[in-house]
Design a protein around this motif. Structure first.
Motif, PDB file in Angstrom:
ATOM      1  N   ILE A  34       0.983  -1.265  -0.023  1.00  0.00           N
ATOM      2  CA  ILE A  34      -0.087  -0.016  -0.074  1.00  0.00           C
ATOM      3  C   ILE A  34       1.067   1.396   0.016  1.00  0.00           C
ATOM      4  O   ILE A  34       0.793   2.160  -0.680  1.00  0.00           O
ATOM      5  CB  ILE A  34      -1.053  -0.145   1.138  1.00  0.00           C
ATOM      6  CG1 ILE A  34      -2.015  -1.115   1.011  1.00  0.00           C
ATOM      7  CG2 ILE A  34      -1.585   1.509   1.353  1.00  0.00           C
ATOM      8  CD1 ILE A  34      -3.046  -1.169   2.116  1.00  0.00           C
ATOM      9  N   GLY A  35       1.990   1.250   0.869  1.00  0.00           N
ATOM     10  CA  GLY A  35       2.843   2.405   0.511  1.00  0.00           C
ATOM     11  C   GLY A  35       3.464   2.564  -0.701  1.00  0.00           C
ATOM     12  O   GLY A  35       3.489   3.840  -1.002  1.00  0.00           O
ATOM     13  N   ARG A  36       3.797   1.496  -1.205  1.00  0.00           N
ATOM     14  CA  ARG A  36       4.342   1.576  -2.816  1.00  0.00           C
ATOM     15  C   ARG A  36       3.515   2.128  -3.607  1.00  0.00           C
ATOM     16  O   ARG A  36       3.477   3.207  -4.478  1.00  0.00           O
ATOM     17  CB  ARG A  36       4.639   0.371  -3.095  1.00  0.00           C
ATOM     18  CG  ARG A  36       5.261   0.080  -4.480  1.00  0.00           C
ATOM     19  CD  ARG A  36       6.439   1.176  -4.965  1.00  0.00           C
ATOM     20  NE  ARG A  36       7.505   0.726  -4.079  1.00  0.00           N
ATOM     21  CZ  ARG A  36       8.702   1.400  -3.854  1.00  0.00           C
ATOM     22  NH1 ARG A  36       8.848   2.736  -4.510  1.00  0.00           N
ATOM     23  NH2 ARG A  36       9.842   1.190  -3.170  1.00  0.00           N
ATOM     24  N   LEU A  37       1.959   1.987  -3.482  1.00  0.00           N
ATOM     25  CA  LEU A  37       1.030   2.518  -4.293  1.00  0.00           C
ATOM     26  C   LEU A  37       0.688   3.698  -3.945  1.00  0.00           C
ATOM     27  O   LEU A  37       0.588   4.634  -5.185  1.00  0.00           O
ATOM     28  CB  LEU A  37      -0.210   1.541  -4.149  1.00  0.00           C
ATOM     29  CG  LEU A  37      -0.555   0.099  -4.615  1.00  0.00           C
ATOM     30  CD1 LEU A  37      -1.996  -0.498  -4.014  1.00  0.00           C
ATOM     31  CD2 LEU A  37      -0.698   0.220  -6.123  1.00  0.00           C
ATOM     32  N   ILE A 201       4.932  -9.524  -8.044  1.00  0.00           N
ATOM     33  CA  ILE A 201       5.362  -8.287  -7.831  1.00  0.00           C
ATOM     34  C   ILE A 201       6.527  -8.188  -6.915  1.00  0.00           C
ATOM     35  O   ILE A 201       6.945  -9.189  -6.316  1.00  0.00           O
ATOM     36  CB  ILE A 201       4.125  -7.477  -7.202  1.00  0.00           C
ATOM     37  CG1 ILE A 201       3.900  -7.921  -5.814  1.00  0.00           C
ATOM     38  CG2 ILE A 201       2.973  -7.193  -7.973  1.00  0.00           C
ATOM     39  CD1 ILE A 201       2.896  -7.129  -4.975  1.00  0.00           C
ATOM     40  N   SER A 202       7.237  -6.964  -6.709  1.00  0.00           N
ATOM     41  CA  SER A 202       7.978  -6.585  -5.546  1.00  0.00           C
ATOM     42  C   SER A 202       7.558  -5.422  -5.045  1.00  0.00           C
ATOM     43  O   SER A 202       7.779  -4.326  -5.636  1.00  0.00           O
ATOM     44  CB  SER A 202       9.484  -6.468  -6.216  1.00  0.00           C
ATOM     45  OG  SER A 202      10.347  -5.892  -5.205  1.00  0.00           O
ATOM     46  N   ALA A 203       6.790  -5.488  -3.970  1.00  0.00           N
ATOM     47  CA  ALA A 203       6.409  -4.092  -3.280  1.00  0.00           C
ATOM     48  C   ALA A 203       7.460  -3.264  -2.861  1.00  0.00           C
ATOM     49  O   ALA A 203       7.459  -2.038  -2.985  1.00  0.00           O
ATOM     50  CB  ALA A 203       5.372  -4.676  -2.070  1.00  0.00           C
ATOM     51  N   TRP A 207       8.394  -3.265  -8.612  1.00  0.00           N
ATOM     52  CA  TRP A 207       7.996  -3.937  -9.894  1.00  0.00           C
ATOM     53  C   TRP A 207       6.734  -4.425  -9.969  1.00  0.00           C
ATOM     54  O   TRP A 207       6.142  -5.047  -8.997  1.00  0.00           O
ATOM     55  CB  TRP A 207       8.959  -4.912  -9.975  1.00  0.00           C
ATOM     56  CG  TRP A 207      10.675  -4.695 -10.061  1.00  0.00           C
ATOM     57  CD1 TRP A 207      10.876  -3.467 -10.154  1.00  0.00           C
ATOM     58  CD2 TRP A 207      11.633  -5.523  -9.884  1.00  0.00           C
ATOM     59  NE1 TRP A 207      12.281  -3.386 -10.163  1.00  0.00           N
ATOM     60  CE2 TRP A 207      12.696  -4.756  -9.882  1.00  0.00           C
ATOM     61  CE3 TRP A 207      11.820  -6.875  -9.701  1.00  0.00           C
ATOM     62  CZ2 TRP A 207      14.207  -5.120  -9.800  1.00  0.00           C
ATOM     63  CZ3 TRP A 207      13.043  -7.536  -9.538  1.00  0.00           C
ATOM     64  CH2 TRP A 207      14.139  -6.556  -9.769  1.00  0.00           C
ATOM     65  N   ASN A 208       6.018  -4.054 -11.050  1.00  0.00           N
ATOM     66  CA  ASN A 208       4.660  -4.477 -11.229  1.00  0.00           C
ATOM     67  C   ASN A 208       3.702  -4.147 -10.462  1.00  0.00           C
ATOM     68  O   ASN A 208       2.662  -4.585 -10.348  1.00  0.00           O
ATOM     69  CB  ASN A 208       4.517  -6.010 -11.443  1.00  0.00           C
ATOM     70  CG  ASN A 208       4.948  -6.609 -12.850  1.00  0.00           C
ATOM     71  OD1 ASN A 208       4.840  -5.763 -13.822  1.00  0.00           O
ATOM     72  ND2 ASN A 208       5.074  -7.654 -13.108  1.00  0.00           N
ATOM     73  N   VAL A 209       3.721  -2.956  -9.713  1.00  0.00           N
ATOM     74  CA  VAL A 209       2.967  -2.446  -8.816  1.00  0.00           C
ATOM     75  C   VAL A 209       2.182  -1.261  -9.596  1.00  0.00           C
ATOM     76  O   VAL A 209       0.915  -1.325  -9.767  1.00  0.00           O
ATOM     77  CB  VAL A 209       3.639  -1.902  -7.440  1.00  0.00           C
ATOM     78  CG1 VAL A 209       2.541  -1.295  -6.539  1.00  0.00           C
ATOM     79  CG2 VAL A 209       4.298  -3.054  -6.877  1.00  0.00           C
ATOM     80  N   VAL A 210       2.770  -0.172  -9.724  1.00  0.00           N
ATOM     81  CA  VAL A 210       2.389   0.971 -10.437  1.00  0.00           C
ATOM     82  C   VAL A 210       2.717   0.893 -12.067  1.00  0.00           C
ATOM     83  O   VAL A 210       1.840   1.131 -12.855  1.00  0.00           O
ATOM     84  CB  VAL A 210       2.703   2.273  -9.992  1.00  0.00           C
ATOM     85  CG1 VAL A 210       2.370   3.514 -10.689  1.00  0.00           C
ATOM     86  CG2 VAL A 210       2.113   2.631  -8.645  1.00  0.00           C
ATOM     87  N   THR A 211       3.990   0.581 -12.072  1.00  0.00           N
ATOM     88  CA  THR A 211       4.599   0.606 -13.633  1.00  0.00           C
ATOM     89  C   THR A 211       4.755  -1.071 -13.867  1.00  0.00           C
ATOM     90  O   THR A 211       5.434  -1.868 -13.097  1.00  0.00           O
ATOM     91  CB  THR A 211       5.703   1.222 -13.617  1.00  0.00           C
ATOM     92  OG1 THR A 211       5.446   2.643 -13.217  1.00  0.00           O
ATOM     93  CG2 THR A 211       6.207   1.015 -15.136  1.00  0.00           C
ATOM     94  N   ALA A 212       4.519  -1.517 -15.073  1.00  0.00           N
ATOM     95  CA  ALA A 212       4.901  -3.058 -15.337  1.00  0.00           C
ATOM     96  C   ALA A 212       6.251  -3.204 -15.585  1.00  0.00           C
ATOM     97  O   ALA A 212       7.223  -2.332 -16.137  1.00  0.00           O
ATOM     98  CB  ALA A 212       4.136  -3.158 -16.663  1.00  0.00           C
ATOM     99  N   LEU A 224      -0.246  -4.088 -11.283  1.00  0.00           N
ATOM    100  CA  LEU A 224      -1.248  -4.305 -10.390  1.00  0.00           C
ATOM    101  C   LEU A 224      -2.316  -3.087 -10.446  1.00  0.00           C
ATOM    102  O   LEU A 224      -3.690  -3.309 -10.355  1.00  0.00           O
ATOM    103  CB  LEU A 224      -0.643  -4.489  -9.134  1.00  0.00           C
ATOM    104  CG  LEU A 224      -1.744  -4.638  -7.844  1.00  0.00           C
ATOM    105  CD1 LEU A 224      -2.469  -5.885  -8.139  1.00  0.00           C
ATOM    106  CD2 LEU A 224      -0.950  -4.704  -6.479  1.00  0.00           C
ATOM    107  N   LEU A 225      -1.672  -1.695 -10.393  1.00  0.00           N
ATOM    108  CA  LEU A 225      -2.604  -0.777 -10.243  1.00  0.00           C
ATOM    109  C   LEU A 225      -3.437  -0.510 -11.711  1.00  0.00           C
ATOM    110  O   LEU A 225      -4.578  -0.254 -11.566  1.00  0.00           O
ATOM    111  CB  LEU A 225      -1.683   0.533 -10.156  1.00  0.00           C
ATOM    112  CG  LEU A 225      -2.492   1.827 -10.280  1.00  0.00           C
ATOM    113  CD1 LEU A 225      -3.454   2.079  -9.062  1.00  0.00           C
ATOM    114  CD2 LEU A 225      -1.588   3.128 -10.020  1.00  0.00           C
ATOM    115  N   ASP A 226      -2.756  -0.932 -12.698  1.00  0.00           N
ATOM    116  CA  ASP A 226      -3.509  -0.970 -13.818  1.00  0.00           C
ATOM    117  C   ASP A 226      -4.796  -1.800 -14.009  1.00  0.00           C
ATOM    118  O   ASP A 226      -5.924  -1.857 -14.232  1.00  0.00           O
ATOM    119  CB  ASP A 226      -2.806  -1.291 -15.184  1.00  0.00           C
ATOM    120  CG  ASP A 226      -1.743  -0.238 -15.432  1.00  0.00           C
ATOM    121  OD1 ASP A 226      -1.981   0.869 -15.268  1.00  0.00           O
ATOM    122  OD2 ASP A 226      -0.575  -0.592 -15.943  1.00  0.00           O
TER     123      ASP A 226
END
Length: 440
Positions: A34-37, A201-203, A207-212, A224-226
């Motif tokens: 969540i912090g990463r998002l 992902i890697s929070a 990686w793969n959280v907001v940007t692929a 994940l965000l997408d």
């Protein structure tokens, strides 16, 4: 999972805010995710970031772990809600604790969620490590991962996403993700869980959280965000007959021109809709009346649909109090016995013969545990005979109610098919109750 498969699970309607929770086992990285998002979507102010520094490093988990005990122990205890928005959508996030003793908090958060991100820590699973002969060891998903996913399914969380975290710490991340994805799909199939996606992902690194992170782990789907930006919100129970739990009675209206001097019954429409001229039955008295006016939250007359607050004025004065229900006439058959699936949350085991308070809407009635039907084995998902249900167990029971309630199966209506059991002595919430269909 391919991009085509993921896109087939994404709904087109993304106008409403999405309520989602992060859940899973202890230290899977829920708070860090969540912090990463929040950080990568640029919704955290610089002074907030400065406040979560530890030894010169940013501890993203501290953006949600606000209690002093959480910060001292590095764990999540209570559900922390955060709000953020992207150009496409608004979000309400619930960070649910992973410890078994706080399962009640996780259930509370999941009960109102549209989606759940179930984290899986790849470093904790046996198949993520290689043995001497070069083969990958097979293992089992963690019990709390299975429990949280199963609870989300039982609570009708519409979209369940598995996020396989910490794959950056695995030597052969692609092999580990493939094995873990296979195990997750097998578990979901056996439990009847519909999986929206499985994302590596890697929070910690983002990686793969907001940007692929294209091509990583052999995954070619969206970040994940997408994915979250396209998930649907839970539809309200519009196709269920009208039901309205009375929360508050306004005895003397400040605007006689809207209420005609009569009492206004306020609450949230649980199912269906309400409009002037509609016939209603009061539960439990059984008296009937006609809706004279319906007021929205701005006190303006209107038709109000499920999920929205309303003030209802009847055409005649009836004895209606907090806890009563206004129902569509002849649409419900009140019952004093029901079979239900319970998620047992109390430290004291559930045993037949115990009496609890049952809360449905705002109505309290005494409920006796007539018998325990079975208990779900979290490891095998098989229903086994049981003499009692221990803390965090899931099973089916038969409840005998002191007074009749209007209920529907939880699979048909969240509001009319759910209640909680409260210990009469300690006043602690003992169980989440999900009504099952009546036996044929």
């Amino acid at each position: 999972m391919t991009t085509t498969t993921l896109e087939s699970n994404i709904a087109a309607d993304t106008g409403a805010a999405l309520r989602f929770i992060t859940c899973g086992s202890v230290d899977d990285g829920k708070s860090t995710l969540i912090g990463r998002l929040l950080v990568d979507s640029k919704t955290v102010l610089q002074d907030q970031l400065a406040g979560v520094q530890r030894g010169g490093e940013t501890d993203l988990a501290l953006l949600t772990d606000g209690l002093s005990a959480e910060r001292e122990q590095g764990i999540t205890i209570d559900v922390a809600y955060r709000y953020f928005a992207t150009a496409k959508r608004k979000f309400i996030i619930g960070d649910a604790p992973g410890h078994e003793q706080y399962t009640r908090n996780m259930v509370t958060a999941a009960s109102s969620a549209d989606a759940a991100v179930v984290l899986v820590d790849a470093t904790k699973l046996a198949w993520a490590a290689e043995v001497s002969d070069g083969e990958v060891v097979k293992g089992e998903l963690l019990a709390q991962t299975r429990r949280h996913a199963l609870l989300c399914h039982l609570l009708r969380v519409q979209s369940i996403v598995f996020a396989v975290n910490k794959l950056d710490a695995i030597t052969d991340a692609e092999l580990a993700f493939d094995r873990i994805s296979t195990a997750l799909n097998a578990f979901a199939a056996s439990a009847g869980v519909q999986v929206a996606a499985i994302v590596p992902i890697s929070a910690l690194k983002g990686w793969n959280v907001v940007t692929a992170h294209e091509g990583w782990c052999g995954y070619d789907g969206p970040a994940l965000l997408d994915l979250l930006e396209g998930l649907p919100v839970t539809a309200q129970d519009e196709d269920v007959p009208f039901a309205f739990p009375v929360q508050w009675v306004e005895k003397f209206s400040s605007s006689a021109d809207t209420s005609q001097g009569r009492r206004v019954f306020w609450g949230r429409v649980a199912s269906g809709h309400v409009e002037p001229g509609q016939q209603v039955t009061v539960m439990p008295s059984g008296q009937t009346a006609t809706v004279a006016q319906v007021l929205g939250h701005t006190r303006q007359p209107k038709t109000v649909h499920a999920g929205h607050s309303a003030g209802i004025v009847l055409d005649r004065e009836l004895d209606v109090s907090r806890g009563d229900w206004l129902l569509a006439p002849d649409a419900f058959t009140p019952t004093r016995e029901l079979t239900a699936t319970v998620a047992w949350l109390d430290d004291e085991p559930l045993v037949p013969g115990r009496i609890y308070w049952a809360l449905q809407g705002h109505r309290w009635v005494k409920a006796k545990v007539a018998r325990i039907v079975d208990r779900v084995d979290i490891a095998t998902l098989e229903a086994r005979p049981a003499a009692q249900l221990e803390a965090n167990a899931i099973g089916d029971v038969v409840l005998a109610l002191q007074q009749p309630l209007a209920v529907l199966p939880f699979t048909r209506s969240r509001a009319l098919g759910s209640m909680v059991l409260v210990d009469t002595a300690t006043h602690k919430t003992a169980a989440a109750v999900l009504v099952r269909p009546a036996a044929a």
